[in-house]
Design a protein around this motif. Structure first.
Motif, PDB file in Angstrom:
ATOM      1  N   THR A 155       0.833  -1.203   0.000  1.00 21.34           N
ATOM      2  CA  THR A 155       0.000   0.000   0.000  1.00 21.34           C
ATOM      3  C   THR A 155       0.866   1.251   0.000  1.00 21.34           C
ATOM      4  O   THR A 155       0.571   2.232  -0.694  1.00 21.34           O
ATOM      5  CB  THR A 155      -0.928   0.008   1.230  1.00 21.34           C
ATOM      6  N   LEU A 163      -5.454  -0.793  -3.995  1.00 24.89           N
ATOM      7  CA  LEU A 163      -5.086  -0.521  -2.604  1.00 24.89           C
ATOM      8  C   LEU A 163      -5.273   0.939  -2.210  1.00 24.89           C
ATOM      9  O   LEU A 163      -5.115   1.281  -1.028  1.00 24.89           O
ATOM     10  CB  LEU A 163      -3.613  -0.915  -2.363  1.00 24.89           C
ATOM     11  N   PRO A 184      -4.429   5.718   1.026  1.00 24.47           N
ATOM     12  CA  PRO A 184      -4.788   4.295   1.156  1.00 24.47           C
ATOM     13  C   PRO A 184      -6.293   4.128   1.291  1.00 24.47           C
ATOM     14  O   PRO A 184      -6.982   5.007   1.832  1.00 24.47           O
ATOM     15  CB  PRO A 184      -4.063   3.866   2.445  1.00 24.47           C
TER      16      PRO A 184
END
Length: 389
Positions: free
Chosen positions: A168, A241, A252
């Protein structure tokens, strides 16, 4: 044994992906025509006939336990059915090192001639395209070069070595740097043209690359088996992600998203795996991820980079031709860069060479299939043939 109630093109391609087989290899192992595999790629929802379903059942039964487990996990993820797995229980986000390669192509046309003249000669790549290289200074990249092609395209190549705490984190870094890199590349190209050609005629906006393609070499990491496959899939399609609604502030998606992807053995249905027993790789629309093993038989990342450089140059060239047509004009190209040039480049990229290893062939086929470059080259070739017979 895994039971597939109804085989469609999508399940068949998923089986090919976990087997890491090229179109020809997969067709050969099943005893079918490569055209059938290509038809599955075009129509993933087509239902296989009973005889074909039986062949696929047999092929799945002959897979290794690891391949069967990967198929089970990815099939469940494809259907939205999370399936806990003891063999994948330890798979989770973890720190890793990656070498990032960014490719930023720009079509320059006749303006590239002076840059080509001052560049350092370098051997042609897999596409057989004549190119020269200029070194440029980038604020953070370990290596930054401009590959100037005789066909009027420049491809900026940035190589950066990074350590990330999770995939991520890489995804956020990737998208946040894309806009900056495009602006930097446009300004750098403008500066090079002014420096070497005294050319002030091009508008700055015309020099900004339309897109950035990434290729990653996965190095130090703790993943193995199915979890390594999942990590490569996420490297290839990191958009799953992050939240990209605000391109200037990519963030994120939230805690636990990456954990869930590992738990479910996530994979993108259109990504194509390549490699063999000594290496693993995945090619997708937005990039390539590769994890070489310390073995002399393994592909090198330089081979992946060489193919991508030529592929991005030809993508930019064919896009210029097709966009010209979309704008209501006939594309006009020098005789040396007409439809015969595109036809030659197409065959060089798509035809296997006697010295080519099986791994290199599978890599080449995976990258070309997911990029859809061959189709664009054919379309541009036909357009030039019609306007410049």
């Amino acid at each position: 044994m895994i039971a597939v109630e109804q085989w469609t093109g999508e399940e068949a391609l998923l089986l090919r992906s976990v087997m890491r087989a090229s179109v020809r290899e997969f067709a050969g192992r099943l005893g079918i025509s490569p055209r059938t595999v290509s038809n599955w790629q075009r129509n993933k929802t087509s239902v296989c006939r009973p005889g074909m379903a039986q062949i696929l059942d047999t092929a799945l039964g002959q897979c290794t336990p690891g391949e069967q487990e990967a198929f089970r996990l990815r099939l469940a993820a494809l259907r939205g059915e999370p399936v806990p797995s003891a063999t994948n229980a330890t798979a989770r986000p973890a720190p890793f090192t990656a070498v990032s390669h960014k490719f930023l192509p720009v079509y320059l046309g006749e303006h590239s001639a002076r840059l080509y003249a001052v560049g350092a000669p370098t051997p042609p790549g897999p596409g057989g395209l004549e190119q020269r290289v200029l070194s440029v200074s980038h604020p953070s990249a370990q290596s930054s070069t401009v590959h100037v092609y005789a066909c009027g395209v420049a491809v900026v190549h940035l190589e950066e070595h990074q350590r990330f705490a999770s995939l991520t984190e890489l995804a956020v870094w990737r998208y946040r740097t894309y806009a900056k890199e495009s602006v930097w590349a446009g300004e750098r190209m403008k500066g090079l043209l002014q420096q070497h050609a005294g050319d002030h005629s091009l508008a700055e906006s015309s020099l900004v690359p339309q897109y950035v393609l990434s290729a990653y070499e996965l190095r130090d990491n703790s993943w193995s088996g199915v979890s390594l496959d999942t990590a490569l899939q996420l490297l290839t399609t990191p958009s799953v992600l992050v939240n990209r609604q605000d391109p200037a502030n990519v963030v994120p998606l939230g805690p636990g998203v990456e954990d869930a992807k590992f738990r479910d053995g996530w994979s993108h249905p259109e990504a194509v795996s390549f490699g063999g027993g000594v290496s693993r790789g995945v090619a997708g629309w937005s990039g390539v991820a590769y994890h070489p093993q310390a073995d002399e038989r393994a592909l090198t990342m330089s081979q992946v980079v060489a193919l991508e450089l030529d592929a991005q140059a030809l993508w930019a060239l064919s896009s210029h031709i097709l966009h010209t047509i979309e704008g209501g004009q006939d594309p006009v190209m020098p005789a040396s860069l007409g439809w015969r040039f595109l036809r030659s480049a197409y065959f060089r990229l798509t035809t296997a060479r006697p010295t080519e290893t099986a791994q290199h062939r599978v890599m080449r086929e995976a990258i070309l299939a997911t990029s859809e470059l061959p189709d664009r080259l054919r379309a541009a070739q036909e357009a030039l043939r019609d306007s410049n017979p």
